[in-house]
Design a protein around this motif. Sequence first.
Motif, PDB file in Angstrom:
ATOM      1  N   PHE A   1      55.132  41.228  38.853  1.00 28.47           N
ATOM      2  CA  PHE A   1      54.229  42.048  39.664  1.00 28.47           C
ATOM      3  C   PHE A   1      53.473  43.037  38.792  1.00 28.47           C
ATOM      4  CE2 PHE A   1      56.311  40.502  43.444  1.00 28.47           C
ATOM      5  CZ  PHE A   1      55.363  40.683  44.439  1.00 28.47           C
ATOM      6  N   GLU A   2      54.189  43.762  37.970  1.00 28.31           N
ATOM      7  CA  GLU A   2      53.571  44.802  37.149  1.00 28.31           C
ATOM      8  C   GLU A   2      52.551  44.208  36.184  1.00 28.31           C
ATOM      9  OE1 GLU A   2      56.864  44.419  37.668  1.00 28.31           O
ATOM     10  OE2 GLU A   2      57.204  46.164  38.960  1.00 28.31           O
ATOM     11  N   ALA A   3      52.908  43.097  35.549  1.00 28.96           N
ATOM     12  CA  ALA A   3      51.988  42.462  34.596  1.00 28.96           C
ATOM     13  C   ALA A   3      50.734  41.955  35.301  1.00 28.96           C
ATOM     14  CB  ALA A   3      52.693  41.316  33.863  1.00 28.96           C
ATOM     15  N   PHE A   4      50.928  41.321  36.459  1.00 26.56           N
ATOM     16  CA  PHE A   4      49.779  40.802  37.202  1.00 26.56           C
ATOM     17  C   PHE A   4      48.865  41.944  37.628  1.00 26.56           C
ATOM     18  CE2 PHE A   4      47.411  39.821  40.955  1.00 26.56           C
ATOM     19  CZ  PHE A   4      46.847  38.595  40.652  1.00 26.56           C
ATOM     20  N   MET A   5      49.438  42.978  38.237  1.00 30.74           N
ATOM     21  CA  MET A   5      48.607  44.083  38.745  1.00 30.74           C
ATOM     22  C   MET A   5      47.883  44.808  37.621  1.00 30.74           C
ATOM     23  SD  MET A   5      50.632  45.550  42.081  1.00 30.74           S
ATOM     24  CE  MET A   5      52.147  45.949  41.242  1.00 30.74           C
ATOM     25  N   ALA A   6      48.542  44.997  36.490  1.00 28.59           N
ATOM     26  CA  ALA A   6      47.876  45.649  35.355  1.00 28.59           C
ATOM     27  C   ALA A   6      46.689  44.823  34.875  1.00 28.59           C
ATOM     28  CB  ALA A   6      48.879  45.860  34.219  1.00 28.59           C
ATOM     29  N   ALA A   7      46.856  43.523  34.804  1.00 30.11           N
ATOM     30  CA  ALA A   7      45.756  42.656  34.360  1.00 30.11           C
ATOM     31  C   ALA A   7      44.647  42.583  35.399  1.00 30.11           C
ATOM     32  CB  ALA A   7      46.294  41.256  34.051  1.00 30.11           C
ATOM     33  N   ALA A   8      45.000  42.497  36.677  1.00 27.50           N
ATOM     34  CA  ALA A   8      43.998  42.397  37.745  1.00 27.50           C
ATOM     35  C   ALA A   8      43.170  43.672  37.857  1.00 27.50           C
ATOM     36  CB  ALA A   8      44.672  42.079  39.072  1.00 27.50           C
TER      37      ALA A   8
END
Length: 151
Positions: free
Chosen positions: A80-87
């Motif tokens: 979740f954290e990796a996806f949201m940071a990239a998005a």
Amino acid sequence: MLDDLDRRILRLWQTEPEMTPADLAAALDLPAARVARRIERLRETGVLRSVSTVIDWAALGYGVEVSLRIQLDKTAPGAFEAFMAAARKVPEVTQMQTFLGRVDLRLTVIARDMTHWQGIYRDRILVLPHIAEIEALMHVATVKTDQTLPI
């Protein structure tokens, strides 16, 4: 939590958000300082989070809006954290929401046209980390955007 004056201020401001605190005071037939103190208290208690400007993206040439429903590979630690940071780094993503259930996240993405959308999707969205499944819903019409509540 809210008294009658707070409700009157919020009702009026919801219907006419361009009003200044002085305009609100005049419309409510109250001293400007009293209304300003109430507005400050509503901010301090978190009832009023901000005053914002709504931009009509279509008027600026962004005629395509897509809602993406995304399921993540939740077996990956920190997905979740990796996806949201990239998005967050994709400028055309105007909104990101998380959910409980089958869909983990929803992104709202704007583009100038279909060619621009295809580039965003291929080059910026599909490379986001930990996507297990993605569904694109093309926006056709806005039926309701009114965020006012009966107070």
